[in-house]
Design a protein around this motif. Structure first.
Motif, PDB file in Angstrom:
ATOM      1  N   MET A  37     140.025  23.797 107.442  1.00  0.00           N
ATOM      2  CA  MET A  37     139.258  23.242 108.562  1.00  0.00           C
ATOM      3  C   MET A  37     137.791  23.100 108.184  1.00  0.00           C
ATOM      4  SD  MET A  37     140.715  25.288 111.893  1.00  0.00           S
ATOM      5  CE  MET A  37     142.370  25.019 112.520  1.00  0.00           C
ATOM      6  N   LEU A  38     137.258  24.138 107.544  1.00  0.00           N
ATOM      7  CA  LEU A  38     135.855  24.117 107.130  1.00  0.00           C
ATOM      8  C   LEU A  38     135.603  22.965 106.165  1.00  0.00           C
ATOM      9  CD1 LEU A  38     133.410  25.915 107.756  1.00  0.00           C
ATOM     10  CD2 LEU A  38     133.872  27.164 105.653  1.00  0.00           C
ATOM     11  N   SER A  39     136.568  22.728 105.265  1.00  0.00           N
ATOM     12  CA  SER A  39     136.451  21.637 104.307  1.00  0.00           C
ATOM     13  C   SER A  39     136.476  20.282 104.999  1.00  0.00           C
ATOM     14  CB  SER A  39     137.592  21.728 103.293  1.00  0.00           C
ATOM     15  OG  SER A  39     137.618  20.603 102.447  1.00  0.00           O
ATOM     16  N   ARG A  40     137.430  20.089 105.930  1.00  0.00           N
ATOM     17  CA  ARG A  40     137.548  18.808 106.636  1.00  0.00           C
ATOM     18  C   ARG A  40     136.331  18.538 107.504  1.00  0.00           C
ATOM     19  NH1 ARG A  40     141.442  16.368 103.706  1.00  0.00           N
ATOM     20  NH2 ARG A  40     143.344  17.589 103.638  1.00  0.00           N
ATOM     21  N   VAL A  41     135.861  19.583 108.201  1.00  0.00           N
ATOM     22  CA  VAL A  41     134.677  19.423 109.051  1.00  0.00           C
ATOM     23  C   VAL A  41     133.456  19.072 108.206  1.00  0.00           C
ATOM     24  CG1 VAL A  41     133.060  20.658 110.550  1.00  0.00           C
ATOM     25  CG2 VAL A  41     135.509  20.883 110.932  1.00  0.00           C
ATOM     26  N   GLY A  42     133.346  19.726 107.020  1.00  0.00           N
ATOM     27  CA  GLY A  42     132.227  19.427 106.132  1.00  0.00           C
ATOM     28  C   GLY A  42     132.258  17.993 105.636  1.00  0.00           C
ATOM     29  N   GLN A  43     133.448  17.523 105.237  1.00  0.00           N
ATOM     30  CA  GLN A  43     133.573  16.144 104.747  1.00  0.00           C
ATOM     31  C   GLN A  43     133.292  15.134 105.850  1.00  0.00           C
ATOM     32  OE1 GLN A  43     137.528  16.030 103.098  1.00  0.00           O
ATOM     33  NE2 GLN A  43     137.035  17.469 101.469  1.00  0.00           N
ATOM     34  N   TYR A  44     133.891  15.348 107.019  1.00  0.00           N
ATOM     35  CA  TYR A  44     133.666  14.437 108.144  1.00  0.00           C
ATOM     36  C   TYR A  44     132.219  14.527 108.613  1.00  0.00           C
ATOM     37  CZ  TYR A  44     134.490  11.994 112.553  1.00  0.00           C
ATOM     38  OH  TYR A  44     134.434  11.102 113.595  1.00  0.00           O
ATOM     39  N   GLY A  45     131.682  15.762 108.587  1.00  0.00           N
ATOM     40  CA  GLY A  45     130.297  15.962 109.022  1.00  0.00           C
ATOM     41  C   GLY A  45     129.299  15.209 108.163  1.00  0.00           C
TER      42      GLY A  45
END
Length: 476
Positions: free
Chosen positions: A35-43
């Motif tokens: 989740m942290l990875s996906r949020v970082g990429q989308y962010g």
């Protein structure tokens, strides 16, 4: 006798609670870093969009167009094709064929690098493509200036996504979460320096994104190459070229599956753009889609957890453990979906103000809160069923289901309700929900009726098929 039965039932309940607790810990140990990875990429995309807005309205419009159409298209294909690596690495790790993970990783690098190269014309000829799609000339021209900057980012994804799947399959995922958080923080800092302080404009905003993306990729390379994966990384080998076609076939079906998912919302936003005199409703619809995208980003972390757990257990040959993991994952995401749906309903009259100060747009978002709550709830169960399919290597099946439920039912029904029945955005959204409902029901039924012992056999045969050319080449 009754006391004995009662004691037995109590023991069973405690045993079930213990199993659920253990499985939940395994799930969240995988899901949270993902989740942290996906949020970082989308962010990073969102942060760059914010800074583009400070550069100018034209730049913002052009960037939004690229992100919605070209980048979403390439991102979906590369993420999807990398999920094939998740299937193979997860099952090999479960089967304790640790040396095969590094071979699968190298094979997926070759496939994704080739795919990224094939996608280059989309980023090189952006202006004529957008003009052909009927976009305004000044926006299409500015998009052509921005688009080539995404090429280094796409190549970083070609390597990064596969390495993430490689590490997640063997439960080495904390490094992914920490690196994603660090790169996001660096991206914000560099964007502020390059755009706000140095006034470098578009090059500054895009260089910040390129540096942040490649930071994660290079760090993952170093982590794998420098000895932190001693059992699964044995160095570069020509064995990665063996039995190449089945790997390409699985990767292509995976890419189509994910791309169809990501493009579904984009197609519906495009349909909403052709409505007459519906500027406010379209703006509200876009805000709701943005909220759904953020929630879906969190759900994707649980997709990773489900696919890894299912693939690991199938590789071990434990069908019951795979079924139990799916049940715990599904229960977890349904509870999350209920929570997020309640939030959407309770705060529906205020959510819009997070994205806009326009009273009318915010009021329209409030009127769409029920549809938003339904969509958020459906995402929770639908994504886990997709994760279970990835774990068992059935991406091709999901791709066919997506085509039928989304594009043969959801989009046409949405168009009919939106244009013919004059329900406008609500009609389009109802069509979208119908497509997701059908997809969820079909996937749920297939998952329920699946013979998981048969899936164990298929996983074993798949691993043997990919391993055999390596053994033959070593024998020679």
């Amino acid at each position: 006798m009754e006391e004995s039965l009662l004691a037995s039932e109590t023991t069973d309940i405690r045993d079930l609670k213990g199993r659920v607790w253990v499985e939940s810990k395994k799930i969240w140990n995988l899901a949270f870093p993902a989740m942290l990875s996906r949020v970082g990429q989308y962010g990073m995309f969102v942060v760059t969009q914010v800074f583009m807005g400070h550069i100018g309205e034209l730049e913002l419009a052009a960037y939004a167009l690229i992100q919605t159409i070209t980048v979403r298209f390439a991102y979906g294909i590369l993420v999807g094709m990398s999920s094939a690596n998740s299937t193979m690495c997860g099952q090999a790790f479960g089967a304790k064929q640790y040396h095969m993970l590094g071979i699968y990783l190298q094979r997926s690098w070759i496939i994704n690098f080739t795919t990224a190269t094939i996608l280059l014309p989309v980023f090189i000829f952006t202006t004529p493509i957008f003009k052909l799609l009927g976009q305004e000339e000044d926006i299409a021209s500015k998009a052509g200036d921005i688009s080539p900057w995404f090429i280094p980012i796409i190549y970083s994804y070609a390597f990064m996504f596969n390495m993430q799947q490689f590490l997640q399959s063997q439960h080495k995922n904390l490094i992914i979460g920490w690196l994603s958080a660090a790169s996001f923080a660096l991206h914000v800092l560099l964007s502020w320096i390059f755009v706000t302080k140095l006034n470098l404009g578009i090059p500054g905003a895009m260089v910040a994104m390129i540096v942040a993306s490649w930071l994660v990729t290079i760090a993952l390379f170093l982590y794998i190459f420098c000895g932190w994966c001693p059992n699964t990384w044995k160095g570069l080998t020509l064995a990665a070229l063996a039995d190449f076609f089945p790997a390409v076939k699985l990767s292509l079906s995976s890419g189509v599956m994910i791309c169809l998912e990501l493009w579904y919302n984009a197609v519906l936003v495009l349909l909403a753009g052709y409505l007459k005199n519906a500027t406010t409703e379209i703006s509200a619809f876009s805000i709701c889609i943005n909220i759904i995208a953020w929630e879906l980003t969190l759900c994707l972390g649980l997709v990773v957890a489900c696919s890894v757990r299912v693939s690991n257990e199938l590789g071990k040959g434990d069908a019951k453990a795979a079924i139990f993991s799916i049940k715990v994952n599904l229960t977890t995401t349904v509870l999350m979906g209920v929570l997020f749906s309640i939030i959407c309903l309770v705060f529906g009259n205020r959510i819009g103000y997070i994205f806009t100060s326009d009273e009318q747009v915010a009021a329209t978002v409030s009127s769409l809160s029920v549809l938003l709550a339904i969509s958020v709830f459906l995402n929770s169960s639908q994504t886990i069923l997709t994760g279970a399919a990835i774990g068992s290597g059935r991406q091709g099946m999901v791709a066919y289901i997506n085509i039928c439920s989304y594009y043969l039912i959801g989009v046409p029904v949405g168009a009919l309700l939106g244009y013919i029945a004059d329900l406008k955005v609500e009609g389009i959204w109802i069509g979208m929900i119908l497509g997701v409902v059908i997809q969820t029901l079909v996937l749920g039924y297939i998952t329920w009726k699946t013979d998981w012992n048969e899936q164990v056999d298929k996983a074993s045969k798949r691993l043997d098929r990919f391993k055999r050319p390596l053994e033959e080449s070593n024998g020679n």
